[in-house]
Write an enzyme that holds these catalytic residues in place. Structure first.
Site, PDB file in Angstrom:
ATOM      1  N   SER A 182      -1.528 -49.363  -3.680  1.00 19.40           N
ATOM      2  CA  SER A 182      -2.612 -48.403  -3.447  1.00 19.40           C
ATOM      3  C   SER A 182      -2.660 -47.299  -4.504  1.00 19.40           C
ATOM      4  O   SER A 182      -3.717 -46.734  -4.775  1.00 19.40           O
ATOM      5  CB  SER A 182      -2.419 -47.758  -2.060  1.00 19.40           C
ATOM      6  OG  SER A 182      -1.101 -47.246  -1.940  1.00 19.40           O
ATOM      7  N   TYR A 209      18.438 -42.932  -3.253  1.00 22.07           N
ATOM      8  CA  TYR A 209      17.420 -43.550  -4.130  1.00 22.07           C
ATOM      9  C   TYR A 209      18.102 -44.423  -5.183  1.00 22.07           C
ATOM     10  O   TYR A 209      17.722 -45.587  -5.378  1.00 22.07           O
ATOM     11  CB  TYR A 209      16.583 -42.447  -4.785  1.00 22.07           C
ATOM     12  CG  TYR A 209      15.493 -42.970  -5.705  1.00 22.07           C
ATOM     13  CD1 TYR A 209      14.295 -43.460  -5.187  1.00 22.07           C
ATOM     14  CD2 TYR A 209      15.662 -42.972  -7.092  1.00 22.07           C
ATOM     15  CE1 TYR A 209      13.296 -43.945  -6.031  1.00 22.07           C
ATOM     16  CE2 TYR A 209      14.674 -43.461  -7.924  1.00 22.07           C
ATOM     17  CZ  TYR A 209      13.486 -43.938  -7.392  1.00 22.07           C
ATOM     18  OH  TYR A 209      12.497 -44.425  -8.237  1.00 22.07           O
TER      19      TYR A 209
HETATM   20  P1  NAP Z   1       3.953 -43.379  -5.947  1.00 23.67           P
HETATM   21  O1  NAP Z   1       2.787 -43.040  -6.793  1.00 23.67           O
HETATM   22  O2  NAP Z   1       4.548 -42.351  -5.061  1.00 23.67           O
HETATM   23  O3  NAP Z   1       3.557 -44.693  -5.066  1.00 23.67           O
HETATM   24  C1  NAP Z   1       4.452 -45.207  -4.145  1.00 23.67           C
HETATM   25  C2  NAP Z   1       3.827 -46.440  -3.517  1.00 23.67           C
HETATM   26  O4  NAP Z   1       4.760 -46.969  -2.542  1.00 23.67           O
HETATM   27  C3  NAP Z   1       2.534 -46.149  -2.795  1.00 23.67           C
HETATM   28  O5  NAP Z   1       1.582 -47.140  -3.102  1.00 23.67           O
HETATM   29  C4  NAP Z   1       2.929 -46.219  -1.326  1.00 23.67           C
HETATM   30  O6  NAP Z   1       1.899 -46.711  -0.495  1.00 23.67           O
HETATM   31  C5  NAP Z   1       4.037 -47.248  -1.356  1.00 23.67           C
HETATM   32  N1  NAP Z   1       4.887 -47.146  -0.174  1.00 23.67           N
HETATM   33  C6  NAP Z   1       5.758 -46.163   0.165  1.00 23.67           C
HETATM   34  N2  NAP Z   1       6.330 -46.424   1.350  1.00 23.67           N
HETATM   35  C7  NAP Z   1       5.816 -47.615   1.774  1.00 23.67           C
HETATM   36  C8  NAP Z   1       6.005 -48.417   2.919  1.00 23.67           C
HETATM   37  N3  NAP Z   1       6.869 -48.069   3.906  1.00 23.67           N
HETATM   38  N4  NAP Z   1       5.304 -49.570   3.030  1.00 23.67           N
HETATM   39  C9  NAP Z   1       4.432 -49.949   2.063  1.00 23.67           C
HETATM   40  N5  NAP Z   1       4.209 -49.227   0.953  1.00 23.67           N
HETATM   41  C10 NAP Z   1       4.883 -48.069   0.814  1.00 23.67           C
HETATM   42  O7  NAP Z   1       5.167 -43.894  -6.823  1.00 23.67           O
HETATM   43  P2  NAP Z   1       5.232 -44.645  -8.228  1.00 23.67           P
HETATM   44  O8  NAP Z   1       5.719 -43.671  -9.208  1.00 23.67           O
HETATM   45  O9  NAP Z   1       3.986 -45.403  -8.485  1.00 23.67           O
HETATM   46  O10 NAP Z   1       6.445 -45.628  -7.919  1.00 23.67           O
HETATM   47  C11 NAP Z   1       6.284 -47.029  -7.717  1.00 23.67           C
HETATM   48  C12 NAP Z   1       7.665 -47.661  -7.790  1.00 23.67           C
HETATM   49  O11 NAP Z   1       8.222 -47.414  -9.083  1.00 23.67           O
HETATM   50  C13 NAP Z   1       8.657 -47.079  -6.776  1.00 23.67           C
HETATM   51  O12 NAP Z   1       9.466 -48.103  -6.246  1.00 23.67           O
HETATM   52  C14 NAP Z   1       9.497 -46.123  -7.625  1.00 23.67           C
HETATM   53  O13 NAP Z   1      10.780 -45.950  -7.085  1.00 23.67           O
HETATM   54  C15 NAP Z   1       9.503 -46.848  -8.960  1.00 23.67           C
HETATM   55  N6  NAP Z   1       9.793 -45.950 -10.089  1.00 23.67           N
HETATM   56  C16 NAP Z   1       8.956 -44.925 -10.403  1.00 23.67           C
HETATM   57  C17 NAP Z   1       9.284 -44.094 -11.489  1.00 23.67           C
HETATM   58  C18 NAP Z   1       8.419 -42.952 -11.911  1.00 23.67           C
HETATM   59  O14 NAP Z   1       8.846 -42.203 -12.817  1.00 23.67           O
HETATM   60  N7  NAP Z   1       7.236 -42.752 -11.351  1.00 23.67           N
HETATM   61  C19 NAP Z   1      10.447 -44.322 -12.224  1.00 23.67           C
HETATM   62  C20 NAP Z   1      11.285 -45.372 -11.853  1.00 23.67           C
HETATM   63  C21 NAP Z   1      10.934 -46.186 -10.796  1.00 23.67           C
HETATM   64  P3  NAP Z   1       1.072 -45.755   0.549  1.00 23.67           P
HETATM   65  O15 NAP Z   1       0.732 -44.507  -0.181  1.00 23.67           O
HETATM   66  O16 NAP Z   1      -0.108 -46.606   0.886  1.00 23.67           O
HETATM   67  O17 NAP Z   1       1.961 -45.508   1.734  1.00 23.67           O
END
Ligand code: NAP
Length: 244
Positions: A11, A152
């Protein structure tokens, strides 16, 4: 028939961009969301207007019954699952000594148990097709550990071990599993940080910039495609050289 991809947490942020780029590459797409229904619907509408085949499904990926319902929906609509991108994730910042059991369980269930639940469902179909790709969006913190992000980091390390174990166990069945370890990517997750901290992080990155969601989506595209047909059980770091 074109291949089918399911992106959890498609999303917003990284998952949304992965979903968009895979749809544009010709995959039929199932976007999972939990709370962000409006964002999921908007992404779906935008992609359908461009002529892509997209569905959305609400499921908390930490809950077995909801995950099962999501895969049943996927099979019902598309009849296949070729690529699973385990992207959903939440973060938590705080000292280990202040963290309670409830918070620990929430992080581990959302970030790691979900990968077990979704991979298990996807594998049922991938094994019978003798083909499939699983891509876990882990984190550099799963490799090096992060202060004040114990749960985490542990969950993200678990995603790496899970990808490697699935690669070992399911390689003979034609399934590849890999992890991506993003560094500092500009999304809602990192926008929570103060401007000062963001600047400090950027100064430590050899390429001197935060990553974009496109940087991660391009790597997912590679791992989903036959360009990576001999790549399995690997962690691809996409972090501007931050962790080497
Ligand atoms: P984000 O913008 O906060 O998005 C998180 C996503 O996870 C949202 O689409 C959310 O969906 C979904 N989500 C959370 N809880 C959920 C649940 N119980 N069931 C289904 N969906 C769920 O984060 P992002 O930065 O895009 O991160 C995406 C992934 O990349 C994560 O696993 C994060 O740990 C990893 N990551 C991110 C970074 C960074 O710097 N941003 C770095 C390393 C790794 P809803 O909003 O619909 O609930």
């Amino acid at each position: 028939m074109s291949k089918v991809v399911l992106v959890t947490g498609g999303s917003r942020g990284i998952g949304r961009q992965v979903a968009i780029q895979l749809a544009k590459e010709g995959y039929r797409l199932l976007i999972n969301y939990n709370k962000s229904q409006k964002e999921a619907q908007e992404t779906c509408r935008f992609l359908r207007e461009e002529g892509y085949q997209v569905e959305i499904f609400k499921a908390d990926v930490s809950k077995q019954d909801q995950v099962k319902a999501m895969f049943d929906f996927c099979m019902d609509r598309f009849g296949s699952i070729d690529v699973l991108v385990n992207n959903s994730g939440i973060s938590y910042e705080g000292l280990i000594t202040d963290m309670d059991e409830e918070d620990w369980d929430r992080i581990i269930d959302t970030n790691l148990k979900s990968v077990f639940l979704c991979s298990k469902e996807a594998l049922k179909h991938m094994i019978s097709n003798h083909s499939g790709k699983i891509i876990n969006i882990s984190s550099m913190w799963g490799q090096v550990g992060a202060s004040c992000e114990v749960a985490y980091s542990a969950s993200k390390a678990g995603m790496i071990a899970l990808a490697k174990s699935v690669a070992q166990e399911m390689g003979p069945k034609g399934v590849r599993a890999n992890a991506i370890a993003p560094g500092f990517i500009d999304t809602a997750m990192t926008q929570q940080l103060s401007e000062e901290i963001r600047k400090e992080w950027t100064s430590k990155i050899p390429l001197r910039r935060g990553g974009t969601t496109e940087d991660i989506a391009n790597t997912a595209l590679y791992l989903a495609s036959d360009l990576s047909s001999y790549v399995s059980g690997q962690v691809i770091q996409v972090d501007g050289g931050m962790n080497m």
